[in-house]
Scaffold this motif. Structure first.
Motif, short mmCIF file in Angstrom:
data_model
loop_
_atom_site.label_atom_id
_atom_site.label_comp_id
_atom_site.label_asym_id
_atom_site.label_seq_id
_atom_site.Cartn_x
_atom_site.Cartn_y
_atom_site.Cartn_z
N ALA A 172 0.83 -1.21 0.00
CA ALA A 172 0.00 0.00 0.00
C ALA A 172 0.86 1.26 0.00
O ALA A 172 0.53 2.25 -0.66
CB ALA A 172 -0.93 -0.02 1.21
N PHE A 173 1.98 1.23 0.74
CA PHE A 173 2.86 2.40 0.79
C PHE A 173 3.46 2.69 -0.58
O PHE A 173 3.45 3.84 -1.04
CB PHE A 173 3.98 2.16 1.81
N ILE A 174 3.94 1.67 -1.25
CA ILE A 174 4.53 1.86 -2.58
C ILE A 174 3.47 2.30 -3.58
O ILE A 174 3.70 3.21 -4.40
CB ILE A 174 5.22 0.57 -3.04
N ALA A 175 2.29 1.71 -3.52
CA ALA A 175 1.22 2.08 -4.45
C ALA A 175 0.83 3.55 -4.31
O ALA A 175 0.41 4.18 -5.29
CB ALA A 175 0.00 1.19 -4.21
N THR A 176 0.98 4.10 -3.11
CA THR A 176 0.61 5.50 -2.88
C THR A 176 1.29 6.44 -3.85
O THR A 176 0.70 7.45 -4.28
CB THR A 176 0.95 5.90 -1.44
N TYR A 177 2.53 6.12 -4.25
CA TYR A 177 3.29 7.02 -5.11
C TYR A 177 2.75 7.09 -6.54
O TYR A 177 3.19 7.94 -7.32
CB TYR A 177 4.77 6.60 -5.13
N PHE A 178 1.77 6.24 -6.86
CA PHE A 178 1.24 6.22 -8.22
C PHE A 178 -0.21 6.70 -8.28
O PHE A 178 -0.87 6.55 -9.31
CB PHE A 178 1.38 4.82 -8.79
N PHE A 179 -0.68 7.32 -7.20
CA PHE A 179 -2.01 7.92 -7.17
C PHE A 179 -1.91 9.31 -6.57
O PHE A 179 -1.04 9.58 -5.73
CB PHE A 179 -2.98 7.08 -6.32
N ASP A 180 -2.82 10.21 -6.97
CA ASP A 180 -2.83 11.55 -6.37
C ASP A 180 -3.97 11.74 -5.38
O ASP A 180 -4.14 12.81 -4.82
CB ASP A 180 -2.85 12.65 -7.45
N THR A 181 -4.77 10.68 -5.19
CA THR A 181 -5.82 10.71 -4.18
C THR A 181 -5.76 9.42 -3.37
O THR A 181 -5.14 8.44 -3.78
CB THR A 181 -7.23 10.83 -4.80
N ARG A 182 -6.42 9.41 -2.23
CA ARG A 182 -6.43 8.22 -1.38
C ARG A 182 -7.32 7.15 -2.01
O ARG A 182 -8.46 7.41 -2.39
CB ARG A 182 -6.94 8.59 0.03
N ILE A 183 -6.78 5.94 -2.13
CA ILE A 183 -7.44 4.86 -2.86
C ILE A 183 -7.56 3.62 -1.97
O ILE A 183 -6.61 3.25 -1.26
CB ILE A 183 -6.65 4.49 -4.13
N HIS A 184 -8.73 2.98 -2.01
CA HIS A 184 -8.93 1.70 -1.33
C HIS A 184 -8.27 0.63 -2.19
O HIS A 184 -8.77 0.30 -3.26
CB HIS A 184 -10.42 1.44 -1.15
N LEU A 185 -7.17 0.06 -1.71
CA LEU A 185 -6.34 -0.80 -2.53
C LEU A 185 -6.76 -2.27 -2.46
O LEU A 185 -6.99 -2.92 -3.48
CB LEU A 185 -4.88 -0.65 -2.10
N THR A 186 -6.85 -2.81 -1.25
CA THR A 186 -7.15 -4.23 -1.08
C THR A 186 -7.63 -4.48 0.34
O THR A 186 -7.47 -3.63 1.22
CB THR A 186 -5.89 -5.08 -1.37
N ASP A 187 -8.22 -5.65 0.55
CA ASP A 187 -8.66 -6.09 1.88
C ASP A 187 -8.07 -7.46 2.17
O ASP A 187 -7.66 -8.19 1.25
CB ASP A 187 -10.19 -6.19 1.96
N ALA A 188 -8.04 -7.82 3.45
CA ALA A 188 -7.63 -9.16 3.86
C ALA A 188 -8.63 -9.68 4.88
O ALA A 188 -8.82 -9.05 5.93
CB ALA A 188 -6.22 -9.14 4.45
N TYR A 189 -9.27 -10.80 4.57
CA TYR A 189 -10.21 -11.43 5.51
C TYR A 189 -9.49 -12.56 6.22
O TYR A 189 -8.82 -13.39 5.60
CB TYR A 189 -11.42 -12.00 4.78
N TRP A 190 -9.64 -12.60 7.57
CA TRP A 190 -8.99 -13.61 8.39
C TRP A 190 -10.04 -14.53 9.00
O TRP A 190 -10.86 -14.11 9.82
CB TRP A 190 -8.16 -12.94 9.48
N ARG A 191 -9.99 -15.79 8.60
CA ARG A 191 -10.98 -16.74 9.09
C ARG A 191 -10.83 -17.01 10.58
O ARG A 191 -11.80 -17.17 11.30
CB ARG A 191 -10.86 -18.06 8.33
N ASP A 192 -9.59 -17.06 11.10
CA ASP A 192 -9.38 -17.43 12.50
C ASP A 192 -9.96 -16.41 13.47
O ASP A 192 -10.32 -16.75 14.60
CB ASP A 192 -7.90 -17.68 12.79
N THR A 193 -10.08 -15.16 13.04
CA THR A 193 -10.67 -14.14 13.91
C THR A 193 -11.95 -13.55 13.33
O THR A 193 -12.58 -12.70 13.98
CB THR A 193 -9.67 -12.99 14.15
N ASN A 194 -12.30 -13.96 12.12
CA ASN A 194 -13.49 -13.43 11.43
C ASN A 194 -13.42 -11.91 11.33
O ASN A 194 -14.41 -11.20 11.54
CB ASN A 194 -14.78 -13.86 12.14
N GLU A 195 -12.26 -11.41 10.97
CA GLU A 195 -12.04 -9.97 10.82
C GLU A 195 -11.55 -9.66 9.41
O GLU A 195 -10.91 -10.50 8.77
CB GLU A 195 -11.02 -9.46 11.84
N THR A 196 -11.82 -8.45 8.96
CA THR A 196 -11.34 -7.97 7.67
C THR A 196 -10.51 -6.72 7.88
O THR A 196 -10.97 -5.76 8.51
CB THR A 196 -12.50 -7.68 6.70
N SER A 197 -9.30 -6.72 7.35
CA SER A 197 -8.41 -5.56 7.41
C SER A 197 -8.45 -4.84 6.06
O SER A 197 -8.34 -5.50 5.01
CB SER A 197 -6.98 -5.98 7.72
#
Length: 355
Positions: free
Chosen positions: A186-211
């Motif tokens: 996400a940090f590296i991708a920032t340098y190729f956009f001029d606005t804040r962008i939702h890049l990706t998510d990660a879902y964790w089955r063991d805690t049932n949480e999404t980052s």
């Protein structure tokens, strides 16, 4: 992939031999893993798979494959590392998940002294390879991994990525990149956009949480948000590197050039101990694109321009020059670009379609 709390790792564990090894000398004198130890590894794996493997619908099939292989004697008479490799192959074959791995890594008898890594991240330049100005003012930067995001790695990234703002088009080479850490993606991708962008998510089955992972609001240095961007891939491009490619492609920010990538969209939290002598990587998370609502697990990222990996740089360079020619208004520079494109076209091994 392993993400801090959440994240992406491509890890190589160096086995440490200690006196505490549950092995039995074979008639030839070669140590082999005792049956009780083999059974224990399978039992603990079954428990951990049931509790946390990211695809619960596949758990029963994987456990059955492990038990069948064990009962059929496929692991009999194996040395410790052979046993670990064989169980890892069973996991990968039964699941199709390339992130599974088992390691012979005996637990030390006492906490070890703080060790200095033989190849610290500084010596590897935090995953950044060659930076080069190609003909026609096209910038080239190789990324061989996505390291943990720290002050030092961020400073190194900023210095190199800011330089890319000097070029009219940019090529990022991920052909040898087997993964790393999603916050750095996400940090590296920032340098190729001029606005804040939702890049990706990660879902964790063991805690049932999404980052969620977004590009940063602010980064040091200059951004290259307007230049044509190309990402080079190979079949070895994997995990977090695929996450970067998949996100940039689906956000229409980059063209992917090369080969279909390895196909690993799952993440682990790091090694889990099975017994005193064996550890395992068990994927607990999966990437989810906010654009496609899915990922590239098992299929890989399909390039926009498909070409053999060793030809990808020339193909991307030529495509970049043709793209720049379309918008160039300086007559003299346009002639220069045309001359470079003509020279490159004679040596490019794969024709490049017009953009």
């Amino acid at each position: 992939m392993q993400i801090r709390r959440a994240a992406v790792l491509a890890i190589v564990f160096l086995p440490v031999v200690t006196a505490a090894q549950q092995v039995t000398p074979a008639p030839s004198g070669r140590p082999t893993v005792e049956k009780a130890e083999r059974d224990r590894v399978i039992d603990v794996l079954a428990m951990k798979l049931s509790a946390g493997y990211v695809l619960p619908e596949a758990v029963g099939r994987i456990i059955q494959a492990l038990r069948s292989a064990n009962n059929a004697g496929e692991y009999d008479g194996t040395a410790p590392r052979e046993f670990a490799d064989a169980v890892g192959r069973t996991l990968r074959n039964a699941s199709g998940d390339k992130h599974f791995a088992v390691f012979y890594e005996p637990a030390p008898a006492a906490p070890p002294e703080a060790a200095t890594p033989s190849e610290p991240r500084e010596r590897l330049n935090f995953g950044f390879g060659k930076l080069e100005r190609l003909r026609g003012n096209v910038g080239y930067l190789e990324l061989v991994s996505f390291p943990n995001l720290s002050q030092q790695s961020a400073e190194t990234a900023s210095a190199l990525l800011s330089t890319l703002a000097n070029f009219d088009a940019i090529i990022l080479d991920l052909r040898r990149n087997s993964g790393g850490n999603t916050p750095m993606v996400a940090f590296i991708a920032t340098y190729f956009f001029d606005t804040r962008i939702h890049l990706t998510d990660a879902y964790w089955r063991d805690t049932n949480e999404t980052s969620q992972f977004w590009t940063a609001t602010f980064v040091p240095g200059r951004r290259a948000a307007r230049q044509p961007l190309y990402i080079l891939t190979s079949t070895s491009t994997f995990s977090a590197a695929e996450d970067f490619c998949y996100s940039m492609q689906n956000l229409k920010r980059a063209l992917v050039v090369g080969e279909t990538t390895g196909g690993g969209a799952h993440s682990s939290r790091g090694p889990q101990r099975l017994t005193q002598s064996f550890t395992a990587i068990i994927p607990a998370g999966r990437s989810i694109s906010p654009v496609t609502k899915t990922n590239w697990e098992g299929t890989g990222v399909t390039p926009d321009i498909e070409t053999p990996a060793d030809a990808a740089l020339g193909v991307a360079h030529l495509h970049a020059l043709r793209s720049l020619l379309e918008g160039e208004t300086d007559r003299q520079w346009k002639q220069t670009l045309q001359r470079v494109a003509d020279d490159l076209a004679t040596s490019a091994s794969v024709p490049v379609p017009e953009r």
